[in-house]
Design a protein around this motif. Structure first.
Motif, mmCIF file in Angstrom:
data_model
loop_
_atom_site.group_PDB
_atom_site.id
_atom_site.type_symbol
_atom_site.label_atom_id
_atom_site.label_comp_id
_atom_site.label_asym_id
_atom_site.label_seq_id
_atom_site.Cartn_x
_atom_site.Cartn_y
_atom_site.Cartn_z
ATOM 1 N N ARG A 1 61.344 25.083 -40.378
ATOM 2 C CA ARG A 1 62.196 25.475 -41.489
ATOM 3 C C ARG A 1 61.376 25.310 -42.768
ATOM 4 O O ARG A 1 60.792 24.254 -42.998
ATOM 5 C CB ARG A 1 63.448 24.610 -41.537
ATOM 6 N N PHE A 2 61.344 26.352 -43.577
ATOM 7 C CA PHE A 2 60.538 26.261 -44.793
ATOM 8 C C PHE A 2 61.265 26.916 -45.959
ATOM 9 O O PHE A 2 62.137 27.760 -45.780
ATOM 10 C CB PHE A 2 59.159 26.884 -44.587
ATOM 11 N N GLU A 3 60.890 26.463 -47.135
ATOM 12 C CA GLU A 3 61.393 27.027 -48.384
ATOM 13 C C GLU A 3 60.222 27.609 -49.165
ATOM 14 O O GLU A 3 59.057 27.279 -48.900
ATOM 15 C CB GLU A 3 62.078 25.942 -49.219
ATOM 16 N N VAL A 4 60.527 28.484 -50.117
ATOM 17 C CA VAL A 4 59.499 29.067 -50.970
ATOM 18 C C VAL A 4 59.858 28.783 -52.419
ATOM 19 O O VAL A 4 60.985 29.051 -52.864
ATOM 20 C CB VAL A 4 59.372 30.586 -50.753
ATOM 21 N N LEU A 5 58.898 28.215 -53.153
ATOM 22 C CA LEU A 5 59.072 27.936 -54.570
ATOM 23 C C LEU A 5 58.043 28.736 -55.359
ATOM 24 O O LEU A 5 56.835 28.611 -55.111
ATOM 25 C CB LEU A 5 58.893 26.445 -54.876
ATOM 26 N N VAL A 6 58.509 29.571 -56.260
ATOM 27 C CA VAL A 6 57.628 30.362 -57.112
ATOM 28 C C VAL A 6 57.522 29.666 -58.464
ATOM 29 O O VAL A 6 58.530 29.490 -59.160
ATOM 30 C CB VAL A 6 58.163 31.795 -57.292
ATOM 31 N N ALA A 7 56.321 29.249 -58.807
ATOM 32 C CA ALA A 7 56.076 28.610 -60.094
ATOM 33 C C ALA A 7 55.754 29.704 -61.105
ATOM 34 O O ALA A 7 54.646 30.230 -61.140
ATOM 35 C CB ALA A 7 54.927 27.619 -59.982
ATOM 36 N N ASP A 8 56.745 30.076 -61.892
ATOM 37 C CA ASP A 8 56.614 31.170 -62.854
ATOM 38 C C ASP A 8 55.875 30.649 -64.082
ATOM 39 O O ASP A 8 56.451 29.987 -64.947
ATOM 40 C CB ASP A 8 58.009 31.683 -63.219
ATOM 41 N N ALA A 9 54.581 30.961 -64.161
ATOM 42 C CA ALA A 9 53.722 30.396 -65.203
ATOM 43 C C ALA A 9 53.728 31.209 -66.480
ATOM 44 O O ALA A 9 53.005 30.884 -67.416
ATOM 45 C CB ALA A 9 52.285 30.253 -64.678
ATOM 46 N N GLY A 10 54.520 32.303 -66.528
ATOM 47 C CA GLY A 10 54.537 33.173 -67.691
ATOM 48 C C GLY A 10 55.208 32.583 -68.918
ATOM 49 O O GLY A 10 54.553 32.265 -69.902
ATOM 50 N N PRO A 11 56.548 32.415 -68.905
ATOM 51 C CA PRO A 11 57.443 32.896 -67.847
ATOM 52 C C PRO A 11 57.678 34.399 -67.943
ATOM 53 O O PRO A 11 57.406 35.015 -68.974
ATOM 54 C CB PRO A 11 58.730 32.115 -68.112
ATOM 55 N N ASP A 12 58.196 34.978 -66.851
ATOM 56 C CA ASP A 12 58.328 36.423 -66.738
ATOM 57 C C ASP A 12 59.628 36.724 -65.993
ATOM 58 O O ASP A 12 59.803 36.313 -64.839
ATOM 59 C CB ASP A 12 57.124 36.973 -65.978
ATOM 60 N N ASP A 13 60.534 37.451 -66.639
ATOM 61 C CA ASP A 13 61.821 37.753 -66.009
ATOM 62 C C ASP A 13 61.658 38.605 -64.755
ATOM 63 O O ASP A 13 62.458 38.508 -63.813
ATOM 64 C CB ASP A 13 62.746 38.459 -67.001
ATOM 65 N N ALA A 14 60.618 39.469 -64.722
ATOM 66 C CA ALA A 14 60.388 40.291 -63.532
ATOM 67 C C ALA A 14 60.003 39.418 -62.347
ATOM 68 O O ALA A 14 60.426 39.666 -61.207
ATOM 69 C CB ALA A 14 59.298 41.327 -63.803
ATOM 70 N N VAL A 15 59.204 38.383 -62.591
ATOM 71 C CA VAL A 15 58.827 37.448 -61.530
ATOM 72 C C VAL A 15 60.062 36.726 -61.014
ATOM 73 O O VAL A 15 60.265 36.583 -59.801
ATOM 74 C CB VAL A 15 57.772 36.452 -62.043
ATOM 75 N N ARG A 16 60.905 36.273 -61.933
ATOM 76 C CA ARG A 16 62.128 35.573 -61.497
ATOM 77 C C ARG A 16 63.016 36.489 -60.669
ATOM 78 O O ARG A 16 63.563 36.079 -59.643
ATOM 79 C CB ARG A 16 62.896 35.054 -62.708
ATOM 80 N N ALA A 17 63.154 37.737 -61.096
ATOM 81 C CA ALA A 17 64.009 38.669 -60.367
ATOM 82 C C ALA A 17 63.492 38.913 -58.958
ATOM 83 O O ALA A 17 64.270 38.948 -57.991
ATOM 84 C CB ALA A 17 64.109 39.994 -61.129
ATOM 85 N N VAL A 18 62.185 39.079 -58.811
ATOM 86 C CA VAL A 18 61.592 39.280 -57.486
ATOM 87 C C VAL A 18 61.814 38.046 -56.620
ATOM 88 O O VAL A 18 62.205 38.141 -55.449
ATOM 89 C CB VAL A 18 60.089 39.598 -57.603
ATOM 90 N N ALA A 19 61.566 36.869 -57.179
ATOM 91 C CA ALA A 19 61.743 35.631 -56.412
ATOM 92 C C ALA A 19 63.189 35.487 -55.939
ATOM 93 O O ALA A 19 63.449 35.205 -54.762
ATOM 94 C CB ALA A 19 61.333 34.429 -57.255
ATOM 95 N N GLU A 20 64.126 35.690 -56.841
ATOM 96 C CA GLU A 20 65.531 35.515 -56.477
ATOM 97 C C GLU A 20 65.987 36.551 -55.457
ATOM 98 O O GLU A 20 66.790 36.249 -54.573
ATOM 99 C CB GLU A 20 66.392 35.583 -57.742
ATOM 100 N N SER A 21 65.453 37.781 -55.550
ATOM 101 C CA SER A 21 65.850 38.813 -54.587
ATOM 102 C C SER A 21 65.346 38.507 -53.183
ATOM 103 O O SER A 21 65.855 39.059 -52.202
ATOM 104 C CB SER A 21 65.332 40.178 -55.036
ATOM 105 N N HIS A 22 64.336 37.623 -53.077
ATOM 106 C CA HIS A 22 63.801 37.243 -51.768
ATOM 107 C C HIS A 22 64.281 35.855 -51.333
ATOM 108 O O HIS A 22 63.770 35.306 -50.350
ATOM 109 C CB HIS A 22 62.273 37.263 -51.801
ATOM 110 N N GLY A 23 65.212 35.282 -52.062
ATOM 111 C CA GLY A 23 65.735 33.977 -51.674
ATOM 112 C C GLY A 23 64.826 32.818 -51.992
ATOM 113 O O GLY A 23 65.001 31.719 -51.442
ATOM 114 N N ALA A 24 63.841 33.020 -52.879
ATOM 115 C CA ALA A 24 62.930 31.946 -53.258
ATOM 116 C C ALA A 24 63.434 31.249 -54.518
ATOM 117 O O ALA A 24 64.120 31.854 -55.351
ATOM 118 C CB ALA A 24 61.532 32.497 -53.502
ATOM 119 N N MET A 25 63.107 29.995 -54.662
ATOM 120 C CA MET A 25 63.459 29.244 -55.860
ATOM 121 C C MET A 25 62.416 29.514 -56.946
ATOM 122 O O MET A 25 61.210 29.505 -56.676
ATOM 123 C CB MET A 25 63.498 27.741 -55.566
ATOM 124 N N THR A 26 62.858 29.753 -58.178
ATOM 125 C CA THR A 26 61.947 29.911 -59.305
ATOM 126 C C THR A 26 61.900 28.620 -60.098
ATOM 127 O O THR A 26 62.948 28.061 -60.453
ATOM 128 C CB THR A 26 62.390 31.062 -60.231
#
Length: 313
Positions: free
Chosen positions: A45-70
């Protein structure tokens, strides 16, 4: 995503691996990476965490659409700082790092978890070419990852890049994370592996089944800037350099020797692990020379900017 198919418990204790992805822009590449992570073949069982270093709303949207935590911090985080920030939120016992410009094999998560079940403290694997017939991208990757082909056997290794690296969270915290140095944008993974080797000799392991493909730079200018930065961090932080080596590398007369030594390493690795690729590598020689020269210029300037050895902490 393997972890998204089943809801984790409230305390997160059933999460075994936390995959951390530092990302600044590049939302399209991130989407492709997250697609690959969604189709991992693993019992973990694994989780995915995206560290948005921008920050960038497009990055957050992609992460959330894939079930990853931003995970977001202040604007302009360096990669190591972004990894540290996300790892502080990790619920798994193991943290596995991959970059947004990489694509993992379908068994990458499983391979990382399995390798750490042995005695290794840090594991990583092959870094191949996402675009294997783009000469500049291949040259860029050779200069970075010539020591990490799929044909290398499993066993101890002295250094692994942060784009394909895993370890137990408790060990990561014991080492203090990546500790990005002020004014130095790269080299944190080399410094990290130096600390691992100093604390646990022979504890870094190469695992061939833990493979990713990396998108190399596709322009000559991009290649040269990238390797200049690598050289600068190597000199500024005096990574993998004895005091004597640092003094010699700073001598103008030895500049050609620096370039030749880096080229010799690349060709030596190809001869050892992928001899059939030697003709193709020879055809890339002009690009490899340019990248090596940029690295050597960066190294010398980094050494000039570094504090005297006696002042280093």
């Amino acid at each position: 995503m393997a972890s998204a198919a089943r809801e984790p418990s409230a305390d997160g204790h059933d999460i075994e691996v936390s995959v951390v992805v530092p990302c600044r822009g590049h939302a399209d590449s991130l989407a492709e990476l997250l697609d690959d992570l969604a189709h991992q073949r693993t019992v973990c069982r694994f989780e995915v965490l995206v560290a948005d270093a921008g920050p960038d709303d497009a990055v957050r949207a992609v992460a959330e659409s894939h079930g990853a935590m931003t995970v977001r911090g202040e604007a302009g985080l360096l990669p190591g700082q972004a990894r540290d920030l996300a790892t502080a939120r990790a619920r798994g016992a193991v943290v596995a790092f991959i970059d947004a410009d990489c694509r993992p094999d379908a068994t990458w998560v499983e391979a990382a978890a399995s390798a750490l079940a042995e005695e290794a403290r840090v594991v990583g694997g092959p870094v191949g070419d996402l675009w294997p017939w783009h000469p500049i991208a291949v040259a860029d990757n050779l200069l970075q990852f010539a020591n990490l082909p799929r044909t290398r056997p499993a066993g101890p290794i002295h250094m692994l890049p942060s784009c394909n690296l895993a370890l137990r969270v408790e060990d990561y915290l014991a080492l203090g994370g990546f500790r990005h140095s002020e004014g130095v944008a790269t080299g944190e993974d080399v410094a990290f592996c130096e600390r691992v080797a100093a604390r646990w000799p022979a504890a870094i392991r190469f695992e061939p089944s833990m493979a990713v493909r990396h998108a190399g730079r596709t322009t000559i200018a991009g290649l040269m800037r990238h390797h200049y930065r690598f050289g600068y961090s190597r000199g500024r932080l005096r990574l993998l350099l004895s005091p004597r080596q640092g003094r010699l590398a700073g001598l103008p007369v030895l500049f050609p020797a620096l370039v030749l030594r880096r080229l010799a390493f690349v060709f030596g690795r190809v001869l050892r692990y992928r001899p059939a690729r030697l003709p193709f590598t020879l055809a890339l020689a002009p690009l490899l020379i340019l990248g090596s020269a940029a690295w050597a210029v960066g190294l010398r300037r980094g050494l000039a900017a570094a504090p005297p050895v006696t002042e280093r902490r």
